[in-house]
Design a protein around this motif. Structure first.
Motif, PDB file in Angstrom:
ATOM      1  N   ASN A  45      41.313  54.649  43.856  1.00 32.31           N
ATOM      2  CA  ASN A  45      40.288  54.164  42.924  1.00 32.31           C
ATOM      3  C   ASN A  45      40.836  53.922  41.522  1.00 32.31           C
ATOM      4  OD1 ASN A  45      38.163  54.257  44.881  1.00 32.31           O
ATOM      5  ND2 ASN A  45      38.167  56.478  44.635  1.00 32.31           N
ATOM      6  N   GLY A  46      42.158  53.635  41.439  1.00 32.01           N
ATOM      7  CA  GLY A  46      42.760  53.254  40.166  1.00 32.01           C
ATOM      8  C   GLY A  46      42.961  54.389  39.187  1.00 32.01           C
ATOM      9  N   ILE A  47      42.880  55.644  39.645  1.00 34.16           N
ATOM     10  CA  ILE A  47      43.079  56.791  38.754  1.00 34.16           C
ATOM     11  C   ILE A  47      44.406  57.446  39.105  1.00 34.16           C
ATOM     12  CG2 ILE A  47      42.181  59.006  37.966  1.00 34.16           C
ATOM     13  CD1 ILE A  47      39.375  57.903  38.462  1.00 34.16           C
ATOM     14  N   SER A  48      45.369  57.287  38.230  1.00 32.80           N
ATOM     15  CA  SER A  48      46.738  57.743  38.468  1.00 32.80           C
ATOM     16  C   SER A  48      46.851  59.260  38.492  1.00 32.80           C
ATOM     17  CB  SER A  48      47.668  57.192  37.383  1.00 32.80           C
ATOM     18  OG  SER A  48      48.956  57.742  37.516  1.00 32.80           O
ATOM     19  N   GLN A  49      47.637  59.738  39.448  1.00 35.41           N
ATOM     20  CA  GLN A  49      47.993  61.153  39.527  1.00 35.41           C
ATOM     21  C   GLN A  49      49.491  61.323  39.304  1.00 35.41           C
ATOM     22  OE1 GLN A  49      45.478  63.408  39.922  1.00 35.41           O
ATOM     23  NE2 GLN A  49      44.155  61.608  39.872  1.00 35.41           N
ATOM     24  N   THR A  50      50.147  60.239  38.882  1.00 38.93           N
ATOM     25  CA  THR A  50      51.599  60.224  38.772  1.00 38.93           C
ATOM     26  C   THR A  50      52.021  60.080  37.318  1.00 38.93           C
ATOM     27  OG1 THR A  50      51.679  59.145  40.929  1.00 38.93           O
ATOM     28  CG2 THR A  50      53.688  59.088  39.616  1.00 38.93           C
ATOM     29  N   GLU A  51      52.960  60.921  36.914  1.00 34.98           N
ATOM     30  CA  GLU A  51      53.439  60.914  35.536  1.00 34.98           C
ATOM     31  C   GLU A  51      53.968  59.538  35.126  1.00 34.98           C
ATOM     32  OE1 GLU A  51      56.601  63.391  32.733  1.00 34.98           O
ATOM     33  OE2 GLU A  51      56.217  64.042  34.792  1.00 34.98           O
ATOM     34  N   ASN A  52      53.609  59.126  33.920  1.00 33.78           N
ATOM     35  CA  ASN A  52      54.043  57.866  33.310  1.00 33.78           C
ATOM     36  C   ASN A  52      53.567  56.610  34.036  1.00 33.78           C
ATOM     37  OD1 ASN A  52      55.321  58.658  30.917  1.00 33.78           O
ATOM     38  ND2 ASN A  52      57.105  59.329  32.068  1.00 33.78           N
ATOM     39  N   ILE A  53      52.571  56.760  34.892  1.00 35.85           N
ATOM     40  CA  ILE A  53      51.959  55.594  35.531  1.00 35.85           C
ATOM     41  C   ILE A  53      50.495  55.557  35.101  1.00 35.85           C
ATOM     42  CG2 ILE A  53      51.318  54.525  37.708  1.00 35.85           C
ATOM     43  CD1 ILE A  53      53.978  55.267  38.747  1.00 35.85           C
ATOM     44  N   PRO A  54      50.062  54.454  34.513  1.00 32.41           N
ATOM     45  CA  PRO A  54      48.712  54.413  33.949  1.00 32.41           C
ATOM     46  C   PRO A  54      47.615  54.307  35.008  1.00 32.41           C
ATOM     47  CG  PRO A  54      49.706  52.253  33.801  1.00 32.41           C
ATOM     48  CD  PRO A  54      50.778  53.183  34.316  1.00 32.41           C
ATOM     49  N   SER A  55      46.453  54.811  34.644  1.00 28.99           N
ATOM     50  CA  SER A  55      45.250  54.559  35.426  1.00 28.99           C
ATOM     51  C   SER A  55      44.795  53.142  35.119  1.00 28.99           C
ATOM     52  CB  SER A  55      44.146  55.556  35.057  1.00 28.99           C
ATOM     53  OG  SER A  55      44.505  56.863  35.459  1.00 28.99           O
ATOM     54  N   LEU A  56      44.333  52.445  36.150  1.00 31.98           N
ATOM     55  CA  LEU A  56      43.849  51.074  35.980  1.00 31.98           C
ATOM     56  C   LEU A  56      42.320  50.999  36.018  1.00 31.98           C
ATOM     57  CD1 LEU A  56      46.395  49.192  38.275  1.00 31.98           C
ATOM     58  CD2 LEU A  56      46.541  49.630  35.816  1.00 31.98           C
ATOM     59  N   ALA A  57      41.681  52.015  36.559  1.00 35.55           N
ATOM     60  CA  ALA A  57      40.221  52.010  36.689  1.00 35.55           C
ATOM     61  C   ALA A  57      39.557  51.864  35.334  1.00 35.55           C
ATOM     62  CB  ALA A  57      39.753  53.292  37.368  1.00 35.55           C
ATOM     63  N   GLY A  58      38.650  50.903  35.239  1.00 41.73           N
ATOM     64  CA  GLY A  58      37.901  50.698  34.007  1.00 41.73           C
ATOM     65  C   GLY A  58      38.628  49.914  32.940  1.00 41.73           C
ATOM     66  N   GLN A  59      39.857  49.476  33.239  1.00 45.60           N
ATOM     67  CA  GLN A  59      40.551  48.628  32.257  1.00 45.60           C
ATOM     68  C   GLN A  59      39.828  47.282  32.173  1.00 45.60           C
ATOM     69  OE1 GLN A  59      42.773  49.206  30.059  1.00 45.60           O
ATOM     70  NE2 GLN A  59      43.559  51.181  30.746  1.00 45.60           N
ATOM     71  N   PRO A  60      39.679  46.726  30.984  1.00 48.49           N
ATOM     72  CA  PRO A  60      39.026  45.419  30.867  1.00 48.49           C
ATOM     73  C   PRO A  60      39.730  44.368  31.725  1.00 48.49           C
ATOM     74  CG  PRO A  60      39.238  46.431  28.711  1.00 48.49           C
ATOM     75  CD  PRO A  60      40.031  47.284  29.673  1.00 48.49           C
ATOM     76  N   ASP A  61      38.935  43.533  32.342  1.00 46.61           N
ATOM     77  CA  ASP A  61      39.400  42.489  33.252  1.00 46.61           C
ATOM     78  C   ASP A  61      40.564  41.684  32.660  1.00 46.61           C
ATOM     79  OD1 ASP A  61      39.661  40.178  34.823  1.00 46.61           O
ATOM     80  OD2 ASP A  61      37.520  39.873  35.031  1.00 46.61           O
ATOM     81  N   GLN A  62      40.364  41.135  31.479  1.00 47.02           N
ATOM     82  CA  GLN A  62      41.392  40.284  30.881  1.00 47.02           C
ATOM     83  C   GLN A  62      42.660  41.066  30.536  1.00 47.02           C
ATOM     84  OE1 GLN A  62      39.987  37.818  27.672  1.00 47.02           O
ATOM     85  NE2 GLN A  62      38.055  37.411  28.722  1.00 47.02           N
ATOM     86  N   PHE A  63      42.512  42.333  30.186  1.00 48.42           N
ATOM     87  CA  PHE A  63      43.694  43.136  29.871  1.00 48.42           C
ATOM     88  C   PHE A  63      44.581  43.258  31.102  1.00 48.42           C
ATOM     89  CE2 PHE A  63      45.914  47.211  30.012  1.00 48.42           C
ATOM     90  CZ  PHE A  63      46.770  47.048  28.926  1.00 48.42           C
ATOM     91  N   THR A  64      43.992  43.588  32.249  1.00 52.55           N
ATOM     92  CA  THR A  64      44.780  43.712  33.484  1.00 52.55           C
ATOM     93  C   THR A  64      45.437  42.380  33.831  1.00 52.55           C
ATOM     94  OG1 THR A  64      43.369  45.501  34.279  1.00 52.55           O
ATOM     95  CG2 THR A  64      44.677  44.332  35.935  1.00 52.55           C
ATOM     96  N   GLN A  65      44.687  41.293  33.677  1.00 48.49           N
ATOM     97  CA  GLN A  65      45.270  39.974  33.950  1.00 48.49           C
ATOM     98  C   GLN A  65      46.471  39.703  33.049  1.00 48.49           C
ATOM     99  OE1 GLN A  65      42.773  36.511  34.621  1.00 48.49           O
ATOM    100  NE2 GLN A  65      40.961  37.823  34.710  1.00 48.49           N
ATOM    101  N   TRP A  66      46.307  40.003  31.751  1.00 46.65           N
ATOM    102  CA  TRP A  66      47.407  39.785  30.808  1.00 46.65           C
ATOM    103  C   TRP A  66      48.656  40.531  31.247  1.00 46.65           C
ATOM    104  CZ3 TRP A  66      48.560  36.589  27.042  1.00 46.65           C
ATOM    105  CH2 TRP A  66      47.555  35.987  26.273  1.00 46.65           C
ATOM    106  N   GLN A  67      48.489  41.813  31.599  1.00 46.23           N
ATOM    107  CA  GLN A  67      49.652  42.628  31.947  1.00 46.23           C
ATOM    108  C   GLN A  67      50.361  42.089  33.187  1.00 46.23           C
ATOM    109  OE1 GLN A  67      50.580  44.759  29.527  1.00 46.23           O
ATOM    110  NE2 GLN A  67      48.724  43.852  28.653  1.00 46.23           N
ATOM    111  N   LEU A  68      49.582  41.657  34.175  1.00 56.61           N
ATOM    112  CA  LEU A  68      50.193  41.084  35.377  1.00 56.61           C
ATOM    113  C   LEU A  68      50.943  39.795  35.055  1.00 56.61           C
ATOM    114  CD1 LEU A  68      47.346  41.838  37.938  1.00 56.61           C
ATOM    115  CD2 LEU A  68      49.645  42.879  37.870  1.00 56.61           C
ATOM    116  N   VAL A  69      50.380  39.000  34.173  1.00 53.79           N
ATOM    117  CA  VAL A  69      51.065  37.763  33.754  1.00 53.79           C
ATOM    118  C   VAL A  69      52.344  38.103  32.992  1.00 53.79           C
ATOM    119  CG1 VAL A  69      50.899  35.734  32.245  1.00 53.79           C
ATOM    120  CG2 VAL A  69      49.013  36.301  33.779  1.00 53.79           C
TER     121      VAL A  69
END
Length: 197
Positions: A45-69
């Motif tokens: 569900n996009g909630i990271s349990q791993t050190e230095n890996i961000p959670s993605l759940a609830g990130q704004p739509d455009q922000f996630t798109q930007w990062q992937l680009v």
């Protein structure tokens, strides 16, 4: 510097070409299945349990798109992300943005150092973090959600911005802000943001 500008310009053009995905426009079960590759690192569900890996759940739509680009264009680099982004389409990027934005964001853990959080709140106010990330630090449009994010990841991200190893959105605001932050300020503001409910 010129190469970073050109890379950023290419990323911007690519993102404009992506457009936006209307909410509910894609089959959510198909997106969830395709996004399952992300859960190995970014958590169920996009909630990271791993050190230095961000959670993605609830990130704004455009922000996630930007990062992937940024990852796909090579202006943002990560050994684990590179093989994945080479395989995703523009439609995947739009779908992932909408999917992760729809998930319930992580809530910060109980604060084990309120004094450090108080210092962090002062840093956030002094650096005007809320002017981009919103008063509740939930992010908006192409700006990241910070509330409840993994603490050590926030520290890493700020150090990466400070060292010029990571690009921001349409302006260099993050690099400018982080460049002037001391290690103590980075630690305090990361603690404060990670523990926000």
């Amino acid at each position: 510097m010129r190469r970073q500008f050109i890379s950023h310009a290419i990323s911007t053009i690519a993102l404009v070409a992506l457009g936006t995905l209307p909410t509910g426009a894609a089959d959510n079960s198909a997106i969830k299945e395709k996004a399952s590759v992300c859960s190995g690192c970014h958590g169920e569900n996009g909630i990271s349990q791993t050190e230095n890996i961000p959670s993605l759940a609830g990130q704004p739509d455009q922000f996630t798109q930007w990062q992937l680009v940024f990852f796909r264009a090579g202006s943002r680099k990560n050994d684990q992300m590179q093989p994945i982004v080479e395989e995703i389409t523009n439609e995947d990027i739009r779908n992932f943005g909408a999917y992760f934005a729809s998930l319930t964001p992580p809530k910060g853990p109980d604060d084990d150092d309120p004094d450090l959080s108080k210092k962090g709140a002062q840093v956030a106010a002094g650096r005007r973090c809320a002017s981009c990330h919103a008063d509740n630090f939930a992010g908006t449009k192409g700006v990241a959600r910070l509330a409840g994010q993994r603490e050590e990841y926030l520290v890493k991200a700020l150090h990466d911005y400070k060292a010029g190893q990571r690009v921001g959105g349409g302006v260099a605001a993050m690099a400018d802000v982080a460049y002037h932050m001391s290690d103590e300020e980075i630690t305090a503001v990361s603690h404060y943001l990670a523990h926000l409910k």
